[in-house]
Design a protein around this motif. Structure first.
Motif, PDB file in Angstrom:
ATOM      1  N   GLU A 132      16.119 -23.925  31.370  1.00 16.99           N
ATOM      2  CA  GLU A 132      17.279 -24.734  30.990  1.00 16.99           C
ATOM      3  C   GLU A 132      16.995 -26.236  31.002  1.00 16.99           C
ATOM      4  O   GLU A 132      17.761 -27.019  30.442  1.00 16.99           O
ATOM      5  CB  GLU A 132      18.465 -24.444  31.916  1.00 16.99           C
ATOM      6  CG  GLU A 132      19.135 -23.103  31.675  1.00 16.99           C
ATOM      7  CD  GLU A 132      18.541 -21.976  32.495  1.00 16.99           C
ATOM      8  OE1 GLU A 132      18.743 -20.800  32.131  1.00 16.99           O
ATOM      9  OE2 GLU A 132      17.862 -22.259  33.504  1.00 16.99           O
ATOM     10  N   MET A 147      26.427 -26.876  31.065  1.00 23.59           N
ATOM     11  CA  MET A 147      26.227 -25.959  29.939  1.00 23.59           C
ATOM     12  C   MET A 147      26.340 -24.529  30.447  1.00 23.59           C
ATOM     13  O   MET A 147      26.088 -24.248  31.622  1.00 23.59           O
ATOM     14  CB  MET A 147      24.853 -26.169  29.296  1.00 23.59           C
ATOM     15  CG  MET A 147      24.650 -27.542  28.712  1.00 23.59           C
ATOM     16  SD  MET A 147      23.035 -27.683  27.904  1.00 23.59           S
ATOM     17  CE  MET A 147      22.861 -29.466  27.822  1.00 23.59           C
ATOM     18  N   TRP A 177      24.703 -21.010  29.328  1.00 28.89           N
ATOM     19  CA  TRP A 177      23.772 -20.289  28.467  1.00 28.89           C
ATOM     20  C   TRP A 177      24.119 -18.805  28.495  1.00 28.89           C
ATOM     21  O   TRP A 177      24.283 -18.227  29.573  1.00 28.89           O
ATOM     22  CB  TRP A 177      22.341 -20.512  28.932  1.00 28.89           C
ATOM     23  CG  TRP A 177      21.875 -21.921  28.739  1.00 28.89           C
ATOM     24  CD1 TRP A 177      21.940 -22.947  29.641  1.00 28.89           C
ATOM     25  CD2 TRP A 177      21.302 -22.472  27.550  1.00 28.89           C
ATOM     26  NE1 TRP A 177      21.434 -24.104  29.098  1.00 28.89           N
ATOM     27  CE2 TRP A 177      21.038 -23.841  27.801  1.00 28.89           C
ATOM     28  CE3 TRP A 177      20.988 -21.944  26.296  1.00 28.89           C
ATOM     29  CZ2 TRP A 177      20.465 -24.680  26.860  1.00 28.89           C
ATOM     30  CZ3 TRP A 177      20.413 -22.790  25.351  1.00 28.89           C
ATOM     31  CH2 TRP A 177      20.163 -24.140  25.634  1.00 28.89           C
ATOM     32  N   PRO A 204      18.761 -17.056  23.920  1.00 29.03           N
ATOM     33  CA  PRO A 204      20.187 -17.364  23.750  1.00 29.03           C
ATOM     34  C   PRO A 204      20.743 -16.646  22.523  1.00 29.03           C
ATOM     35  O   PRO A 204      20.074 -16.571  21.480  1.00 29.03           O
ATOM     36  CB  PRO A 204      20.202 -18.881  23.553  1.00 29.03           C
ATOM     37  CG  PRO A 204      18.920 -19.367  24.147  1.00 29.03           C
ATOM     38  CD  PRO A 204      17.929 -18.274  23.903  1.00 29.03           C
ATOM     39  N   HIS A 244      23.571 -17.564  21.016  1.00 31.38           N
ATOM     40  CA  HIS A 244      24.262 -18.548  20.190  1.00 31.38           C
ATOM     41  C   HIS A 244      23.279 -19.642  19.768  1.00 31.38           C
ATOM     42  O   HIS A 244      22.250 -19.846  20.425  1.00 31.38           O
ATOM     43  CB  HIS A 244      25.433 -19.163  20.949  1.00 31.38           C
ATOM     44  CG  HIS A 244      26.523 -18.192  21.286  1.00 31.38           C
ATOM     45  ND1 HIS A 244      27.240 -17.528  20.321  1.00 31.38           N
ATOM     46  CD2 HIS A 244      26.998 -17.751  22.478  1.00 31.38           C
ATOM     47  CE1 HIS A 244      28.134 -16.731  20.902  1.00 31.38           C
ATOM     48  NE2 HIS A 244      27.993 -16.846  22.210  1.00 31.38           N
ATOM     49  N   TRP A 271      21.199 -22.943  19.385  1.00 24.23           N
ATOM     50  CA  TRP A 271      20.850 -23.993  20.330  1.00 24.23           C
ATOM     51  C   TRP A 271      19.699 -24.791  19.735  1.00 24.23           C
ATOM     52  O   TRP A 271      19.110 -24.384  18.736  1.00 24.23           O
ATOM     53  CB  TRP A 271      20.472 -23.408  21.693  1.00 24.23           C
ATOM     54  CG  TRP A 271      19.220 -22.590  21.695  1.00 24.23           C
ATOM     55  CD1 TRP A 271      19.046 -21.348  21.150  1.00 24.23           C
ATOM     56  CD2 TRP A 271      17.956 -22.956  22.256  1.00 24.23           C
ATOM     57  NE1 TRP A 271      17.752 -20.915  21.340  1.00 24.23           N
ATOM     58  CE2 TRP A 271      17.074 -21.885  22.014  1.00 24.23           C
ATOM     59  CE3 TRP A 271      17.495 -24.080  22.942  1.00 24.23           C
ATOM     60  CZ2 TRP A 271      15.741 -21.899  22.439  1.00 24.23           C
ATOM     61  CZ3 TRP A 271      16.168 -24.103  23.375  1.00 24.23           C
ATOM     62  CH2 TRP A 271      15.313 -23.021  23.120  1.00 24.23           C
ATOM     63  N   GLU A 272      19.393 -25.904  20.347  1.00 25.77           N
ATOM     64  CA  GLU A 272      18.338 -26.748  19.796  1.00 25.77           C
ATOM     65  C   GLU A 272      17.694 -27.587  20.882  1.00 25.77           C
ATOM     66  O   GLU A 272      18.244 -27.766  21.968  1.00 25.77           O
ATOM     67  CB  GLU A 272      18.920 -27.674  18.720  1.00 25.77           C
ATOM     68  CG  GLU A 272      19.986 -28.632  19.248  1.00 25.77           C
ATOM     69  CD  GLU A 272      20.610 -29.489  18.164  1.00 25.77           C
ATOM     70  OE1 GLU A 272      20.140 -29.415  17.013  1.00 25.77           O
ATOM     71  OE2 GLU A 272      21.562 -30.226  18.476  1.00 25.77           O
ATOM     72  N   GLU A 273      16.519 -28.086  20.566  1.00 24.63           N
ATOM     73  CA  GLU A 273      15.832 -29.067  21.409  1.00 24.63           C
ATOM     74  C   GLU A 273      16.164 -30.450  20.844  1.00 24.63           C
ATOM     75  O   GLU A 273      15.777 -30.780  19.720  1.00 24.63           O
ATOM     76  CB  GLU A 273      14.323 -28.839  21.382  1.00 24.63           C
ATOM     77  CG  GLU A 273      13.866 -27.568  22.074  1.00 24.63           C
ATOM     78  CD  GLU A 273      13.783 -27.722  23.590  1.00 24.63           C
ATOM     79  OE1 GLU A 273      13.879 -28.865  24.073  1.00 24.63           O
ATOM     80  OE2 GLU A 273      13.621 -26.698  24.271  1.00 24.63           O
ATOM     81  N   ARG A 274      16.904 -31.241  21.618  1.00 26.41           N
ATOM     82  CA  ARG A 274      17.299 -32.575  21.152  1.00 26.41           C
ATOM     83  C   ARG A 274      16.433 -33.654  21.800  1.00 26.41           C
ATOM     84  O   ARG A 274      16.133 -33.579  22.994  1.00 26.41           O
ATOM     85  CB  ARG A 274      18.754 -32.861  21.506  1.00 26.41           C
ATOM     86  CG  ARG A 274      19.770 -32.044  20.747  1.00 26.41           C
ATOM     87  CD  ARG A 274      21.167 -32.512  21.127  1.00 26.41           C
ATOM     88  NE  ARG A 274      22.181 -31.550  20.698  1.00 26.41           N
ATOM     89  CZ  ARG A 274      23.446 -31.570  21.109  1.00 26.41           C
ATOM     90  NH1 ARG A 274      23.849 -32.513  21.958  1.00 26.41           N
ATOM     91  NH2 ARG A 274      24.298 -30.672  20.673  1.00 26.41           N
ATOM     92  N   PRO A 304      16.769 -28.787  26.027  1.00 33.23           N
ATOM     93  CA  PRO A 304      17.565 -27.767  25.330  1.00 33.23           C
ATOM     94  C   PRO A 304      19.068 -28.032  25.431  1.00 33.23           C
ATOM     95  O   PRO A 304      19.564 -28.325  26.506  1.00 33.23           O
ATOM     96  CB  PRO A 304      17.176 -26.472  26.039  1.00 33.23           C
ATOM     97  CG  PRO A 304      16.652 -26.898  27.372  1.00 33.23           C
ATOM     98  CD  PRO A 304      16.095 -28.258  27.210  1.00 33.23           C
ATOM     99  N   PHE A 305      19.752 -27.946  24.308  1.00 32.49           N
ATOM    100  CA  PHE A 305      21.201 -28.085  24.233  1.00 32.49           C
ATOM    101  C   PHE A 305      21.763 -26.895  23.449  1.00 32.49           C
ATOM    102  O   PHE A 305      21.187 -26.491  22.449  1.00 32.49           O
ATOM    103  CB  PHE A 305      21.595 -29.376  23.513  1.00 32.49           C
ATOM    104  CG  PHE A 305      21.376 -30.629  24.329  1.00 32.49           C
ATOM    105  CD1 PHE A 305      22.433 -31.220  25.005  1.00 32.49           C
ATOM    106  CD2 PHE A 305      20.117 -31.211  24.426  1.00 32.49           C
ATOM    107  CE1 PHE A 305      22.252 -32.383  25.756  1.00 32.49           C
ATOM    108  CE2 PHE A 305      19.922 -32.371  25.168  1.00 32.49           C
ATOM    109  CZ  PHE A 305      20.980 -32.948  25.824  1.00 32.49           C
TER     110      PHE A 305
END
Length: 305
Positions: free
Chosen positions: A232, A269, A271, A280, A282, A284-287, A304-305
């Motif tokens: 996470e 968050m 998860w 996951p 749903h 999600w992305e690496e920002r 990760p978001f």
């Protein structure tokens, strides 16, 4: 803390004193109070107790751990279980790579988990280099105290993430946690939320994502084999460890029933992970995130978001 409700009595541990307490849950009167059989210093508090139903020969009991020693207490009287040694059963994990003697074994800060006739514990001090204590989740036989398995949370050489601690990866003792584990008895899987790597606020000596830390990890409760890891937070430097109990539940997704693991985090968050794969369910992305200005600190370019 997590109290236990068993056969009409509520069991909990008192902070600071370490006393075990049995209460009438409806009205509150004290049924019994048991003093720890060892000297309990400030901070050695039980976040929760465990309950073992026995094996047919050995009786049911409340299980409490101080340091790395396990004690049993009779449910009705609070007396020490007579079929375990009065000095308790040592369930500490010693690291054979360091001559089998690192700091006296694991101090279990996380609540223990009972699976069949095994007790599952983990420590929260094992992420340092030697001579730190090992802390990886491990299982002991409740009848004898014998070590049955150890699950190494930090990936080994050649595994995905095995090089994510920099050149020190193979000398890091282990990775544990201080939060609550969760168990899915139907699949025989224990879910472990793991600690921040150490030191919590400085990662100069451990460049990389530090795989296994600040993660949810699925372990085969019978063998200790790691099924999957989901991280996470990469390269933790804010003490945002994953510590809430993962919740294994069933949901309907796209018209299909499936098992998932719900993991809340300190980043606010939630998860929702596929229980079979750890991915996951749903989007999600690496920002990209702001980078540390501390000389020598290589913070993760994304989170990760």
């Amino acid at each position: 803390t997590r109290p236990l409700l068993i056969d009409g009595l509520l069991y909990c541990a008192e902070s600071q004193s370490g006393d075990l307490i049995a209460l009438e849950p409806a009205t509150g009167p004290l049924v019994w109070r048991a003093k720890p059989p060892v000297t309990v210093g400030a901070g050695i508090n039980r976040r929760a107790l465990a309950y073992w139903a026995g094996d047919g020969t050995m009786k049911p009991r409340i299980v409490a751990i101080w340091g790395h020693v396990m004690y049993g207490f009779d449910l009705k009287s609070g007396q020490l279980s007579s079929d375990w040694p009065a000095t308790g059963l040592d369930i500490g994990l010693l690291n054979p790579a360091q001559g089998g003697n690192i700091g006296g074994g694991v101090q279990a800060n996380a609540p223990p988990m009972i699976y069949k006739n095994m007790i599952l514990t983990m420590g929260a001090t094992g992420f340092l280099p030697p001579p730190a204590q090992p802390a990886d989740p491990h299982a002991n036989d409740l009848r004898t105290g014998k070590l049955l398995w150890t699950a190494r949370i930090i990936p080994g050489k050649g595994e995905p993430g095995g090089d994510s601690w920099g050149p020190e990866t193979q000398s890091v003792v282990s990775m544990g946690g201080w939060g609550h584990m969760a168990l899915d008895e139907a699949t025989g899987t224990v879910y472990v939320p793991t600690d921040s790597p150490s030191p919590d606020y400085v990662g100069i000596w451990r460049p990389g994502d530090n795989a296994g830390s600040t993660s949810t990890v699925a372990i085969d409760a019978a063998t200790g084999k790691i099924k999957w890891r989901f991280q996470e937070q990469h390269h933790g430097i804010f003490d945002l460890d994953t510590n809430a109990a993962p919740a294994p539940v069933e949901i309907t997704s796209k018209g299909k029933r499936m098992k998932v693991v719900v993991q809340p985090t300190k980043q606010s968050m939630i998860w929702i992970l596929d229980a079979q794969t750890g991915k996951p369910i749903h989007p999600w992305e690496e920002r990209p995130v702001a980078q540390s200005q501390i000389p020598g600190e290589k913070s993760s370019p994304t989170q990760p978001f």
